[in-house]
Design an enzyme around this catalytic site. Structure first.
Site, PDB file in Angstrom:
ATOM      1  N   ASN A   8       0.866  -1.177   0.000  1.00 15.70           N
ATOM      2  CA  ASN A   8       0.000   0.000   0.000  1.00 15.70           C
ATOM      3  C   ASN A   8       0.906   1.232   0.000  1.00 15.70           C
ATOM      4  OD1 ASN A   8      -1.744   2.072   0.546  1.00 15.70           O
ATOM      5  ND2 ASN A   8      -2.589   1.203   2.432  1.00 15.70           N
ATOM      6  N   TRP A   9       0.913   1.921  -1.125  1.00 15.94           N
ATOM      7  CA  TRP A   9       1.830   3.066  -1.258  1.00 15.94           C
ATOM      8  C   TRP A   9       1.332   4.320  -0.536  1.00 15.94           C
ATOM      9  CZ3 TRP A   9       3.851   3.167  -7.052  1.00 15.94           C
ATOM     10  CH2 TRP A   9       4.692   2.065  -7.235  1.00 15.94           C
ATOM     11  N   LYS A  10       0.113   4.284  -0.058  1.00 18.18           N
ATOM     12  CA  LYS A  10      -0.447   5.407   0.710  1.00 18.18           C
ATOM     13  C   LYS A  10      -0.182   6.746   0.016  1.00 18.18           C
ATOM     14  CE  LYS A  10      -0.226   2.716   4.934  1.00 18.18           C
ATOM     15  NZ  LYS A  10      -0.224   2.722   6.384  1.00 18.18           N
ATOM     16  N   HIS A  96      -9.897   1.423   4.864  1.00 14.22           N
ATOM     17  CA  HIS A  96      -8.592   1.469   5.545  1.00 14.22           C
ATOM     18  C   HIS A  96      -8.710   2.423   6.734  1.00 14.22           C
ATOM     19  CE1 HIS A  96      -4.414   2.133   6.449  1.00 14.22           C
ATOM     20  NE2 HIS A  96      -4.112   1.068   5.703  1.00 14.22           N
ATOM     21  N   GLU A 172      -6.013  -4.980  10.232  1.00 17.48           N
ATOM     22  CA  GLU A 172      -4.959  -4.021  10.519  1.00 17.48           C
ATOM     23  C   GLU A 172      -5.233  -3.341  11.855  1.00 17.48           C
ATOM     24  OE1 GLU A 172      -2.916  -2.853   6.547  1.00 17.48           O
ATOM     25  OE2 GLU A 172      -4.453  -1.402   7.007  1.00 17.48           O
ATOM     26  N   GLY A 179       2.225   4.628  10.748  1.00 12.94           N
ATOM     27  CA  GLY A 179       1.830   6.035  10.787  1.00 12.94           C
ATOM     28  C   GLY A 179       1.106   6.390  12.079  1.00 12.94           C
ATOM     29  N   SER A 222       3.074  -2.639  10.484  1.00  9.28           N
ATOM     30  CA  SER A 222       4.521  -2.768  10.721  1.00  9.28           C
ATOM     31  C   SER A 222       5.086  -4.129  10.300  1.00  9.28           C
ATOM     32  CB  SER A 222       4.857  -2.489  12.192  1.00  9.28           C
ATOM     33  OG  SER A 222       4.489  -1.164  12.518  1.00  9.28           O
ATOM     34  N   GLY A 243       2.633  -1.464   4.395  1.00 14.86           N
ATOM     35  CA  GLY A 243       2.723  -0.028   4.117  1.00 14.86           C
ATOM     36  C   GLY A 243       4.174   0.361   3.914  1.00 14.86           C
TER      37      GLY A 243
HETATM   38  P1  13P Z   1       2.654  -0.014   7.840  1.00 18.63           P
HETATM   39  O1  13P Z   1       3.199  -1.278   7.217  1.00 18.63           O
HETATM   40  O2  13P Z   1       3.397   1.200   7.452  1.00 18.63           O
HETATM   41  O3  13P Z   1       2.504  -0.185   9.306  1.00 18.63           O
HETATM   42  O4  13P Z   1       1.185   0.184   7.249  1.00 18.63           O
HETATM   43  C1  13P Z   1       0.299  -0.876   7.265  1.00 18.63           C
HETATM   44  C2  13P Z   1      -0.889  -0.492   6.462  1.00 18.63           C
HETATM   45  O5  13P Z   1      -1.636   0.393   6.846  1.00 18.63           O
HETATM   46  C3  13P Z   1      -1.099  -1.173   5.171  1.00 18.63           C
HETATM   47  O6  13P Z   1      -2.340  -0.886   4.622  1.00 18.63           O
END
Ligand code: 13P
Length: 263
Positions: A8-10, A96, A172, A179, A222, A243
Site C-alpha cells: 500500500n503506497w499510501k 482502511h 490491521e 503512521g 509494521s 505499508g
Molecule cells: P505499515 O506497514 O506502514 O505499518 O502500514 C500498514 C498499512 O496500513 C497497510 O495498509
C-alpha cells in the site's frame, strides 16, 4: 496455499512521481518473474495509477479507495468504481483505518463503497481493526464484530443470491500501523502473533456464522523483512498488507522472497 503480499503506497511522495512509480513497478515485475508461491499486489496513489495500469502482468494493481457515486455535482478528487474499471484495475482497498480516521469513513460508507465495488466486479480488500484503547479495554472482538456486521455483511448480502461475492479482509490493528504508532510517539511494532491469531479467529467465526466459511485475511501493521517469516509462517495469516516496507523495492522484494521460500 499461495500467500498474498500487497504493498500500500499510501500518500508516499516519492511514489507519487510517475517516473519513479513506473520504474519501481517495471523493476518489480522483472524481479518477480519467477515467483510462484506469492501473489503480489500494489496499491499506488490515484495520481500514478493511470500510468501503471495495463502495464503489469504479475503485479496486480489496485486503487486505495473509491467513492460510491458514479456521477455528481460535488467537488472531489475521488475515483468512482467505473473509473477504476476503466483503467483496467480490478481491486480496491475499502475502509482502511487511515480513510476512517482522516476522512470520516464509517461503517455506512464502507457498505456503500463495498456495494459500488462489487457491482462493478472489483475485488474489495476490506480493512478492519481496533485501536489501542479498544484493545486495552478488551473490546477487540466487539469492534471487529461491529465492523463486519454493520459495514460488510449487509453489503455482501445484496450480492449473494446466486453465489457469494469474492472479497479479502485486511486485519490491521490501528496501534500497529506505523503512521498511527508514530502519531502516538511510539516505535512502529507489529501486533503480537497471539493477538493476530485471536483477531483472525474472531473474524473467521463472525463470517462463518453468516455463511462465509472460507475468508482470506491479510495482516497489516509494521510488517517488514525482519518479521515477514514469522508472520507468513502462520497458517491463519493468508498474506500481508504492507505499508512503509513496501515503499522501498529491496525491502518489498525481500518480503516477497521470504514468502516464496515458505511456499
Ligand atoms: P505499515 O506497514 O506502514 O505499518 O502500514 C500498514 C498499512 O496500513 C497497510 O495498509
Amino acid at each position: 496455499m499461495k500467500k498474498i503480499i500487497a504493498g500500500n503506497w499510501k500518500f508516499n511522495k516519492e511514489l507519487r512521481n510517475k517516473e519513479r512509480a513506473r520504474e519501481f513497478i517495471e523493476k518489480l515485475e522483472k524481479e518477480i518473474a519467477g515467483i510462484e508461491n506469492v501473489e503480489v499486489k500494489v496499491f499506488p496513489h490515484n495520481l500514478v495509477l493511470p500510468y501503471l495500469a495495463g502495464k503489469t502482468k504479475k503485479v496486480k494493481l489496485g486503487a486505495q479507495d473509491l467513492h460510491w457515486t458514479e456521477d455528481g455535482s460535488f467537488t472531489s478528487a475521488q475515483f468512482s468504481a467505473c473509473d477504476i474499471v476503466n483503467l483496467g484495475v480490478k481491486q480496491v482497498l475499502i475502509g482502511h483505518s487511515e480513510t476512517r480516521f482522516y476522512f470520516g469513513v464509517d461503517e455506512k460508507k464502507v457498505a456503500l463503497k463495498l456495494k459500488a465495488a462489487l457491482k462493478e466486479g472489483i475485488l474489495p480488500i476490506i480493512c478492519i481493526g481496533e485501536d489501542i484503547k479498544e484493545k486495552e479495554e478488551g473490546k477487540t472482538k466487539q469492534v471487529l464484530e461491529k465492523q463486519i456486521k454493520e459495514g460488510i455483511l449487509p453489503a455482501l448480502a445484496e450480492f449473494s443470491a446466486e453465489s457469494k461475492p469474492e472479497f479479502l479482509i485486511g486485519y490491521e490493528p490501528i496501534y500497529a500501523i506505523a503512521g498511527f504508532a508514530k502519531l502516538r510517539g511510539k516505535e512502529p511494532k507489529s501486533a503480537r502473533i497471539e493477538d493476530i491469531e485471536f483477531a483472525h479467529g474472531t473474524i473467521r467465526e463472525v463470517f462463518s456464522r453468516a455463511g462465509y466459511s472460507e475468508v482470506k485475511i491479510l495482516y497489516g501493521g509494521s510488517s517488514k523483512p525482519e518479521n515477514a517469516k514469522e508472520l507468513l509462517s502462520q497458517a491463519f495469516i493468508d498474506g500481508l498488507l504492507v505499508g512503509t516496507a513496501s515503499w522501498s523495492l529491496p525491502s518489498f522484494l525481500q518480503m516477497i522472497r521470504i514468502g516464496e521460500s515458505l511456499g
